[in-house]
Design a protein around this motif. Structure first.
Motif, PDB file in Angstrom:
ATOM      1  N   HIS A  20     -10.531  -0.784   3.137  1.00 23.29           N
ATOM      2  CA  HIS A  20      -9.484   0.248   3.785  1.00 23.29           C
ATOM      3  C   HIS A  20      -9.104   1.305   2.686  1.00 23.29           C
ATOM      4  CE1 HIS A  20      -9.557  -2.262   7.290  1.00 23.29           C
ATOM      5  NE2 HIS A  20      -9.432  -3.352   6.599  1.00 23.29           N
ATOM      6  N   GLN A  27       1.451   1.373  -3.432  1.00 21.01           N
ATOM      7  CA  GLN A  27       0.328   2.458  -3.561  1.00 21.01           C
ATOM      8  C   GLN A  27       0.794   3.347  -4.474  1.00 21.01           C
ATOM      9  OE1 GLN A  27      -2.094   1.109  -1.634  1.00 21.01           O
ATOM     10  NE2 GLN A  27      -0.660  -0.514  -1.165  1.00 21.01           N
ATOM     11  N   PHE A  47      -5.126   6.498   0.227  1.00 22.26           N
ATOM     12  CA  PHE A  47      -4.291   5.621   1.175  1.00 22.26           C
ATOM     13  C   PHE A  47      -3.175   6.052   1.698  1.00 22.26           C
ATOM     14  CE2 PHE A  47      -2.259   1.899   2.930  1.00 22.26           C
ATOM     15  CZ  PHE A  47      -3.101   1.272   3.680  1.00 22.26           C
ATOM     16  N   HIS A 103      -2.369   7.216   5.326  1.00 24.67           N
ATOM     17  CA  HIS A 103      -1.452   6.119   6.281  1.00 24.67           C
ATOM     18  C   HIS A 103      -0.081   5.996   6.146  1.00 24.67           C
ATOM     19  CE1 HIS A 103      -5.673   4.780   7.600  1.00 24.67           C
ATOM     20  NE2 HIS A 103      -5.983   4.824   6.354  1.00 24.67           N
ATOM     21  N   CYS A 104       0.317   6.215   4.949  1.00 28.07           N
ATOM     22  CA  CYS A 104       1.716   6.088   4.664  1.00 28.07           C
ATOM     23  C   CYS A 104       2.884   7.055   4.867  1.00 28.07           C
ATOM     24  CB  CYS A 104       1.945   5.582   3.329  1.00 28.07           C
ATOM     25  SG  CYS A 104       0.832   4.343   2.728  1.00 28.07           S
ATOM     26  N   GLY A 159      -3.489   0.254   7.527  1.00 24.90           N
ATOM     27  CA  GLY A 159      -2.573   1.687   7.231  1.00 24.90           C
ATOM     28  C   GLY A 159      -1.682   1.872   8.627  1.00 24.90           C
TER      29      GLY A 159
END
Length: 407
Positions: free
Chosen positions: A34, A57, A87, A91-92, A109
């Motif tokens: 991922h 992250q 990432f 996703h965040c 995510g």
């Protein structure tokens, strides 16, 4: 007195520990499916939770980019930084809440937690800024500056929090000013200033704002401490526990952020303030019975509310090593060399794990790891430790070079 042989020994230790730390996270932390990084790892590197920390992250991306800046680009470091950045971007970010970022997400995510604090955005900013410094790709600077602006506006009440979470306490009853906001923003500003000289005047102005908030609101030498929480005008509020909280690790970290700012400004008075902040925090926080830094203390010696107050965590000790060596490098005062040596002795005998690599994150007051021991968590990953080891390596190299030039 630290001599050349002691400096060389400490530098060899720092480089060896850095190699072990980075190898641990490259081997066990990266998610090849991922993207991004897992940080909930046990002593041997086995995964015990697949949920991902958004803070980490960003912090991980910054670390691997910073490694490239200091030691030269390596493909595995660049790939790790880019994986975490991608990432984060995919996703965040909560697009339905003004670009605020989540606190934790699932391994693939999906959002799990949103917090009122804007540290996810801050760590996203330093990650993108550091990567921009390596690549020159403008998109990363744009992302960093957008997040930087959002953090500033949130910290100063210029916009309503689009998450709708609001403050922890009812403002009509109690509003407090938190040390973490200006100290972290000062560090973010230093990183952006280094890679983005086109906006140097803006960064200089905002750095000065941070310094004012830290030194005029939170720094209380008359109490012998720097307070985590104060009234909005800086007045200590000592009638309740949160108003008396001192986090020695935070204060020590803040002291070296201020030393960096003082060195940039050539401001001797600010450097003296930073040294006082360091000495007060180190002396008050050091456990005279078992050694190591206590996690929380009360400025009046009263009971603390946090259950973990007498634990020994990895990150305050990394800040102790950075700040003490920086103060020694800048002043030549042997008191700071003794603090560095004291801290180095403690981490070697308690946090290191040469069998499996990396450091234990959480120790009991007596210095034994919590059971079962962990190497990572939602809050611990490849950030504080490698940051310290890189900083110590660089400062010791400066000291050794100066000694060689002096003959």
């Amino acid at each position: 007195m630290m001599d050349t042989s002691a400096w060389k020994s400490a530098q060899a230790w720092a480089r060896s520990q850095l190699e072990q730390c980075i190898d641990f996270w490259l081997r066990y932390g990266l998610d090849p499916v991922h993207g991004g990084v897992y940080t909930c790892l046990d002593r041997k590197g086995a995964l015990y939770s697949t949920d991902k920390s958004v803070w980490m992250q960003g912090r991980c991306a910054w670390t691997f980019a910073a490694l490239c800046r200091q030691y030269g680009q390596r493909r595995e470091w660049m790939d790790a930084a880019k994986s975490c950045l991608d990432f984060l971007q995919a996703h965040c970010i909560n697009k339905d809440a003004g670009g605020r970022m989540y606190f934790t997400v699932t391994e693939d995510g999906r959002p799990l937690r949103q917090r009122r604090y804007c540290f996810s955005e801050g760590f996203y900013a330093i990650a993108n800024a550091e990567y921009y410094g390596l690549t020159g790709e403008e998109i990363y600077l744009e992302r960093a500056r957008r997040a930087y602006s959002l953090v500033y506006k949130l910290n100063h009440g210029m916009i309503s929090d689009p998450t709708g979470l609001g403050p922890k306490t009812i403002p009509a009853t109690r509003r407090t000013h938190a040390l973490a906001d200006p100290m972290i923003f000062l560090n973010i500003t230093h990183i952006l200033q280094r890679v983005d000289p086109a906006h140097k005047d803006e960064y200089a102005r905002l750095s000065q704002e941070c310094v004012r908030e830290i030194t005029q609101l939170h720094f209380h030498p008359e109490l012998g401490c720097t307070l985590e929480n104060v009234a909005m005008d800086g007045e200590p509020e000592l009638g309740y526990t949160d108003g008396r909280v001192v986090n020695p690790g935070h204060d020590i970290e803040c002291s070296w952020f201020l030393m960096e700012e003082a060195n940039d400004r050539k401001d001797a008075a600010l450097h003296e303030t930073a040294q006082t902040m360091f000495r007060q925090a180190a002396n008050a926080g050091w456990d005279s019975e078992y050694g190591g830094l206590l996690y929380f203390i009360d400025c009046q010696g009263k009971p603390t509310e946090a259950y973990e107050h007498d634990m020994k965590l990895w990150w305050p000790h990394t800040e102790l090593l950075i700040a003490s060596l920086m103060a020694y490098r800048d002043t030549g005062n042997e008191e700071y060399a003794r603090w560095f040596e004291r801290g180095l002795e403690y981490v070697k005998s308690h946090f290191e794990d040469d069998l499996y690599g990396e450091w234990y994150g959480y120790l009991r007051r007596d210095g034994l790891p919590t059971m079962p021991p962990t190497k990572g968590s939602t809050f611990k990953g490849p950030f504080h430790l490698p940051r310290m080891l890189m900083a110590v390596d660089a400062m010791l190299q400066e000291l050794l070079a100066a000694r060689e030039d002096a003959g």
